[in-house]
Design a protein around this motif. Structure first.
Motif, PDB file in Angstrom:
ATOM      1  N   PRO A 247       0.667  -1.231  -0.058  1.00  0.00           N
ATOM      2  CA  PRO A 247       0.104   0.061  -0.097  1.00  0.00           C
ATOM      3  C   PRO A 247       1.019   1.348  -0.076  1.00  0.00           C
ATOM      4  CG  PRO A 247       0.037  -0.966   2.384  1.00  0.00           C
ATOM      5  CD  PRO A 247       0.761  -1.734   1.290  1.00  0.00           C
ATOM      6  N   LEU A 248       0.684   2.235  -1.051  1.00  0.00           N
ATOM      7  CA  LEU A 248       1.361   3.367  -0.850  1.00  0.00           C
ATOM      8  C   LEU A 248       0.654   4.519  -0.488  1.00  0.00           C
ATOM      9  CD1 LEU A 248       2.818   2.588  -4.426  1.00  0.00           C
ATOM     10  CD2 LEU A 248       4.022   2.123  -2.159  1.00  0.00           C
ATOM     11  N   PRO A 249       1.231   5.523  -0.051  1.00  0.00           N
ATOM     12  CA  PRO A 249       0.425   6.754   0.669  1.00  0.00           C
ATOM     13  C   PRO A 249       0.118   7.815  -0.396  1.00  0.00           C
ATOM     14  CG  PRO A 249       2.709   7.096   1.088  1.00  0.00           C
ATOM     15  CD  PRO A 249       2.402   5.537   0.297  1.00  0.00           C
ATOM     16  N   ASP A 250      -1.183   8.268  -0.193  1.00  0.00           N
ATOM     17  CA  ASP A 250      -1.595   9.302  -1.016  1.00  0.00           C
ATOM     18  C   ASP A 250      -0.920  10.707  -0.460  1.00  0.00           C
ATOM     19  OD1 ASP A 250      -3.284   7.662  -2.382  1.00  0.00           O
ATOM     20  OD2 ASP A 250      -5.361   8.358  -1.346  1.00  0.00           O
ATOM     21  N   MET A 251      -1.117  11.673  -1.188  1.00  0.00           N
ATOM     22  CA  MET A 251      -0.292  13.137  -0.855  1.00  0.00           C
ATOM     23  C   MET A 251      -1.126  14.188  -1.214  1.00  0.00           C
ATOM     24  SD  MET A 251       3.852  12.250  -1.807  1.00  0.00           S
ATOM     25  CE  MET A 251       3.438  11.607  -3.168  1.00  0.00           C
ATOM     26  N   ILE A 252      -1.499  15.126  -0.258  1.00  0.00           N
ATOM     27  CA  ILE A 252      -1.788  16.609  -0.718  1.00  0.00           C
ATOM     28  C   ILE A 252      -0.753  17.591  -0.441  1.00  0.00           C
ATOM     29  CG2 ILE A 252      -3.562  18.057   0.105  1.00  0.00           C
ATOM     30  CD1 ILE A 252      -5.185  15.748   1.100  1.00  0.00           C
ATOM     31  N   GLU A 253      -0.616  18.582  -1.246  1.00  0.00           N
ATOM     32  CA  GLU A 253       0.519  19.735  -1.125  1.00  0.00           C
ATOM     33  C   GLU A 253      -0.052  20.976  -1.467  1.00  0.00           C
ATOM     34  OE1 GLU A 253       5.187  20.554  -2.161  1.00  0.00           O
ATOM     35  OE2 GLU A 253       3.937  18.893  -2.945  1.00  0.00           O
ATOM     36  N   PHE A 254       0.056  21.885  -0.580  1.00  0.00           N
ATOM     37  CA  PHE A 254      -0.120  23.383  -0.722  1.00  0.00           C
ATOM     38  C   PHE A 254       1.077  24.238  -0.736  1.00  0.00           C
ATOM     39  CE2 PHE A 254      -1.158  27.620   1.088  1.00  0.00           C
ATOM     40  CZ  PHE A 254      -2.099  28.025   0.066  1.00  0.00           C
ATOM     41  N   SER A 255       1.004  24.872  -1.920  1.00  0.00           N
ATOM     42  CA  SER A 255       2.371  25.906  -1.968  1.00  0.00           C
ATOM     43  C   SER A 255       1.979  27.511  -1.996  1.00  0.00           C
ATOM     44  CB  SER A 255       3.119  25.509  -3.225  1.00  0.00           C
ATOM     45  OG  SER A 255       3.736  24.136  -2.727  1.00  0.00           O
ATOM     46  N   GLY A 256       2.657  28.307  -2.003  1.00  0.00           N
ATOM     47  CA  GLY A 256       2.313  29.622  -2.065  1.00  0.00           C
ATOM     48  C   GLY A 256       3.818  30.292  -2.538  1.00  0.00           C
ATOM     49  N   TYR A 257       3.441  31.301  -3.427  1.00  0.00           N
ATOM     50  CA  TYR A 257       4.848  32.070  -3.874  1.00  0.00           C
ATOM     51  C   TYR A 257       4.346  33.734  -3.982  1.00  0.00           C
ATOM     52  CZ  TYR A 257       7.858  34.078  -7.391  1.00  0.00           C
ATOM     53  OH  TYR A 257       9.008  34.835  -8.121  1.00  0.00           O
ATOM     54  N   HIS A 258       5.240  34.592  -3.367  1.00  0.00           N
ATOM     55  CA  HIS A 258       4.958  35.741  -3.309  1.00  0.00           C
ATOM     56  C   HIS A 258       6.330  36.619  -3.645  1.00  0.00           C
ATOM     57  CE1 HIS A 258       1.183  34.732  -1.554  1.00  0.00           C
ATOM     58  NE2 HIS A 258       1.898  33.795  -0.609  1.00  0.00           N
ATOM     59  N   ARG A 259       6.266  37.252  -4.525  1.00  0.00           N
ATOM     60  CA  ARG A 259       7.455  38.205  -5.153  1.00  0.00           C
ATOM     61  C   ARG A 259       7.263  39.591  -4.484  1.00  0.00           C
ATOM     62  NH1 ARG A 259      10.543  37.944 -10.622  1.00  0.00           N
ATOM     63  NH2 ARG A 259      12.194  39.108 -10.116  1.00  0.00           N
ATOM     64  N   LEU A 260       7.602  39.900  -3.201  1.00  0.00           N
ATOM     65  CA  LEU A 260       7.782  40.919  -2.617  1.00  0.00           C
ATOM     66  C   LEU A 260       8.459  42.133  -2.965  1.00  0.00           C
ATOM     67  CD1 LEU A 260       8.199  39.071   0.950  1.00  0.00           C
ATOM     68  CD2 LEU A 260       6.242  39.549  -0.452  1.00  0.00           C
ATOM     69  N   HIS A 261       9.582  41.940  -3.561  1.00  0.00           N
ATOM     70  CA  HIS A 261      10.354  43.066  -4.422  1.00  0.00           C
ATOM     71  C   HIS A 261      10.714  42.576  -5.639  1.00  0.00           C
ATOM     72  CE1 HIS A 261      13.995  45.295  -4.852  1.00  0.00           C
ATOM     73  NE2 HIS A 261      13.459  46.461  -4.009  1.00  0.00           N
TER      74      HIS A 261
END
Length: 403
Positions: A247-261
């Motif tokens: 049995p192999l595990p499922d994966m959930i991923e949340f990412s963010g990117y913010h160019r501040l300058h």
């Protein structure tokens, strides 16, 4: 010497793309080695940054951020170390003795390949990928006294995927992909267990990307990993079988990117891995489970930054806290503990179309505790209690070309 390896991925590009994955890169037997850029920022923001085609491995929806075709390929070198400095072993018959083992990890190179192709005149983008999500290789010396707990456990991992993404509007994109999964590997415990098997399975992934503006965006993805049914030779306790279920595990991923300058961006990721699905290795033809794990769900959190020095050079760095899935049961065959990633990387663009990337990470595992028992004869059992030290040094190289 026979061992049990199982891999969950498949490269059909060339035989040179086959690989052996080493324990020590991520918690459980997960691998984070999909790209040199990701390695250089501890994979913070990797499901949305889309600075090269390797984003397919994290979130297919982010492919719509490309306005031209791009190819990326490279490899990650892993040098892992697993030490068991203090251990006490109680055999089935006899007194408790002290034992130890050093450097049961190893080194290897894990390759990857990605291609993204926007379809001209449409809102669609398609892609192809070859990379690894899981793997481990832990081998104890033949003179290790607790050989029913040590032995050899080798898992290989490769993933072959086809993906598509659709831009719904200026802000929202959706994506999905299919993964061809091939597994092959070996487990060996002297006199107790000998397994050699391989097999194929299908998985899938879905994702979304949302752009608030040109400098701020987020991504969310879900990856379904199936139970892998591997065919081969299984011998355990006088019984035999011709298949094993992994049995192999499922994966959930949340990412963010913010160019501040103009010259600086911050990015982050949260990944959830459903390790509770990896409860045991089984076979329908055996009266008992091959190996029980009873892991708990875990994951990682990572934070990174990118400095855009000039049009030719980019610098990046990141930190990851990677949580171990071990809960009420721990195993010497897959030694695990919470881990800390310290990462740095650089990109060089000699031309408008070409980019060379270098990423490095040093992974420090917290001290792990092992308390494992095995009952071969009803009413009796052997036991090992130990501490484990896990660390790894990883270096990734990558080349990308925009057409």
């Amino acid at each position: 010497m026979n061992k049990f390896k199982y891999s969950i991925g498949y490269f059909s590009i060339s035989s040179a793309m086959l690989l052996t994955s080493q324990q020590g890169l991520a918690a459980g037997f997960q691998l984070n080695a999909q790209s040199a850029t990701g390695l250089g920022r501890a994979f913070a923001g990797d499901a949305i940054i889309a600075d090269n085609a390797s984003v397919i491995s994290r979130n297919a929806a982010a492919m719509t951020l490309f306005d031209s075709a791009e190819i990326s390929f490279g490899g990650t070198y892993i040098d892992s170390s697993v030490d068991v400095p203090d251990a006490t072993y109680t055999p089935l018959v006899g007194d408790t003795v002290e034992t130890s083992a050093e450097d049961v990890g190893g080194s290897t190179v894990i390759p990857n390949f990605y291609y993204v192709q926007p379809l001209e005149g449409t809102n669609w983008t398609v892609g192809a990928s070859a990379y690894s999500n899981f793997g481990t290789d832990v081998s104890f010396d033949d003179d290790f006294m607790a050989d029913e707990f040590g032995g050899d456990t080798s898992l290989m991992s490769v993933n072959l995927g086809l993906s598509a993404a659709y831009r719904v509007n200026d802000q929202l994109s959706l994506g999905a992909g299919l993964d061809v999964i091939h597994g092959s590997g070996e487990i060996y415990r002297k006199g107790l267990l000998d397994v050699e098997a391989d097999g194929e399975a299908l998985g899938f992934n879905v994702g979304m990307a949302y752009e608030f503006d040109a400098n701020n965006r987020i991504g969310l993805s879900y990856r379904f990993s199936p139970d892998l049914e591997a065919d081969g030779d299984v011998t355990m306790g006088g019984e035999s079988a011709d298949s094993i279920s992994i049995p192999l595990p499922d994966m959930i991923e949340f990412s963010g990117y913010h160019r501040l300058h103009e010259q600086f961006a911050m990015h982050y990721s949260l990944q959830y891995v459903k390790w509770s699905e990896f409860d045991s290795l089984t076979s329908d033809d055996l009266s008992t489970d091959i190996k029980e794990y009873k892991w708990q769900d875990a994951g990682h959190v990572s934070l990174g930054g990118t400095y855009y020095m000039n049009p030719e050079w980019e610098l990046r760095a990141g930190y990851m806290y990677d949580m171990a899935p071990t809960d009420e049961m721990s195993s010497l065959s897959i030694p695990d503990s919470d881990r800390h990633w310290l990462s740095a990387g650089v990109s060089y663009k000699p031309t408008e179309h070409s980019t060379f990337d270098l990423g490095m990470s040093y992974i420090i595992g917290e001290e792990g505790e092992i308390d494992e028992s095995l009952s071969v004869i009803p009413g009796t059992s052997s036991n090992i209690k130990a501490t484990t030290d896990v660390s790894a040094t990883t270096v990734g190289l990558q080349y990308s070309y925009k057409f």
